[in-house]
Scaffold this active site. Structure first.
Site, PDB file in Angstrom:
ATOM      1  N   HIS A  84     -24.147  26.217  -4.957  1.00 55.34           N
ATOM      2  CA  HIS A  84     -24.924  25.788  -3.817  1.00 55.34           C
ATOM      3  C   HIS A  84     -25.767  24.744  -4.084  1.00 55.34           C
ATOM      4  O   HIS A  84     -26.380  24.560  -5.148  1.00 55.34           O
ATOM      5  CB  HIS A  84     -25.568  27.250  -3.357  1.00 55.34           C
ATOM      6  CG  HIS A  84     -26.516  27.109  -2.218  1.00 55.34           C
ATOM      7  ND1 HIS A  84     -27.424  26.489  -1.618  1.00 55.34           N
ATOM      8  CD2 HIS A  84     -25.827  27.481  -0.775  1.00 55.34           C
ATOM      9  CE1 HIS A  84     -27.752  26.681  -0.336  1.00 55.34           C
ATOM     10  NE2 HIS A  84     -26.681  27.065   0.202  1.00 55.34           N
ATOM     11  N   GLU A 122     -21.687  21.598   2.774  1.00 56.95           N
ATOM     12  CA  GLU A 122     -23.057  21.639   3.664  1.00 56.95           C
ATOM     13  C   GLU A 122     -23.953  20.441   3.275  1.00 56.95           C
ATOM     14  O   GLU A 122     -24.313  20.124   1.991  1.00 56.95           O
ATOM     15  CB  GLU A 122     -23.990  22.784   3.135  1.00 56.95           C
ATOM     16  CG  GLU A 122     -23.202  24.134   3.272  1.00 56.95           C
ATOM     17  CD  GLU A 122     -24.083  25.433   3.067  1.00 56.95           C
ATOM     18  OE1 GLU A 122     -24.179  26.445   3.705  1.00 56.95           O
ATOM     19  OE2 GLU A 122     -24.759  25.077   2.112  1.00 56.95           O
ATOM     20  N   GLY A 170     -27.544  24.554   9.172  1.00 50.50           N
ATOM     21  CA  GLY A 170     -28.217  24.358  10.562  1.00 50.50           C
ATOM     22  C   GLY A 170     -27.119  25.374  11.521  1.00 50.50           C
ATOM     23  O   GLY A 170     -27.614  25.268  12.777  1.00 50.50           O
ATOM     24  N   SER A 179     -30.557  30.626   7.536  1.00 51.48           N
ATOM     25  CA  SER A 179     -31.723  31.172   8.368  1.00 51.48           C
ATOM     26  C   SER A 179     -31.316  31.366   9.760  1.00 51.48           C
ATOM     27  O   SER A 179     -32.163  32.025  10.153  1.00 51.48           O
ATOM     28  CB  SER A 179     -32.563  29.757   8.301  1.00 51.48           C
ATOM     29  OG  SER A 179     -31.919  28.540   8.683  1.00 51.48           O
TER      30      SER A 179
HETATM   31  O1  G3P Z   1     -25.694  28.673   2.309  1.00 48.46           O
HETATM   32  C1  G3P Z   1     -26.214  28.579   3.718  1.00 48.46           C
HETATM   33  C2  G3P Z   1     -27.096  27.479   3.824  1.00 48.46           C
HETATM   34  O2  G3P Z   1     -27.147  26.653   2.941  1.00 48.46           O
HETATM   35  C3  G3P Z   1     -27.245  27.034   5.080  1.00 48.46           C
HETATM   36  O3  G3P Z   1     -28.552  27.378   5.435  1.00 48.46           O
HETATM   37  O4  G3P Z   1     -30.398  28.101   7.013  1.00 48.46           O
HETATM   38  O5  G3P Z   1     -28.990  25.977   7.430  1.00 48.46           O
HETATM   39  O6  G3P Z   1     -28.081  28.099   7.801  1.00 48.46           O
HETATM   40  P1  G3P Z   1     -28.944  27.387   7.029  1.00 48.46           P
END
Ligand code: G3P
Length: 223
Positions: A93, A145, A181, A203
């Site tokens: 990650h 990501e 996001g 989140s």
């Molecule tokens: O592992 C999922 C993450 O890095 C994405 O975070 O808060 O943008 O959904 P978020």
């Protein structure tokens, strides 16, 4: 167990640790059962046992180390994660990078160790190109990501659809997850329409006032 199309990473969010982690995982199981959309949760190592014992959805560690039995104090032993009931593990990650300066050796060893104990392996990548390289190492899924969108309000599918398309092209549709996001049904719908097999998010669920309704909304985008 069926492949998860929506995986929530609990990270170290206060709302997703200990007994709250269990409650949140139970909500995932409930929504999965009611909607038929596959879901998984990536939880703190310390929460794997109690969650895996209580819910029938894939539970992932957020990381493992490429170590074996013996003298490795403080490392996350793949066998221990498996014994606690984990279905799989996340690796690399962007908040827990294993690939450094273009060196994939440690990640390769981590995937190998995870596979040796029968863990399902989801490896994160920061770009489609990195995802393409990682796919060659044989993980089960690769989650792309863009780091700059993580924790923000605009999803990868809306802000950078070319990342989703590129990931699908270089990794292959069936092995591609996308994240960063992701907050709602539309984000999931676009990701899947562009060829991804699902999403990895955090989140949008862990910081939600009403996580159950968010999960239902996300599931409606995958149905
Ligand atoms: O592992 C999922 C993450 O890095 C994405 O975070 O808060 O943008 O959904 P978020």
């Amino acid at each position: 167990m069926q492949l998860s199309v929506i995986i929530t990473n609990f990270k170290t969010y206060e709302s997703a640790i200990g007994s709250e982690a269990l409650d949140l995982a139970i909500l995932h199981a409930k929504v999965m059962q009611e909607t038929g959309v596959s879901m998984g949760v990536a939880v703190q190592t310390t929460d794997i046992g109690r969650i895996a014992a209580a819910v029938n959805i894939p539970v992932f560690a957020q990381h493992i180390d490429p170590v074996g039995f013996g003298s490795y104090t403080g490392h996350v032993l793949p066998e221990a994660v498996k014994a606690a009931g984990a279905y799989g593990t996340l690796l690399n990650h962007s908040e827990r990078r294993i690939v450094k300066d273009g060196d994939f050796d440690l990640l390769k060893a981590s995937i190998k160790r995870a596979k040796e104990v029968g863990l399902y392996v989801v490896v994160c990548a920061e770009t489609p190109e990195e995802g393409g390289e990682i796919a060659k190492l044989g993980p089960d899924l690769v989650a792309v990501e863009p780091p700059e969108l993580i924790g923000g309000d605009i999803s990868v599918s809306t802000a950078q659809p070319e990342v989703v398309r590129g990931a699908v092209e270089l990794i292959g549709s069936e092995k591609t997850l996308v994240g960063a996001g992701v907050k709602n049904a539309e984000d999931v719908r676009i990701s899947i329409k562009l060829g991804a097999s699902g999403v990895l998010l955090a989140s949008g669920v862990t910081k939600a006032d009403d996580p159950e309704s968010v999960l239902r909304d996300l599931a409606s985008g995958a149905a």
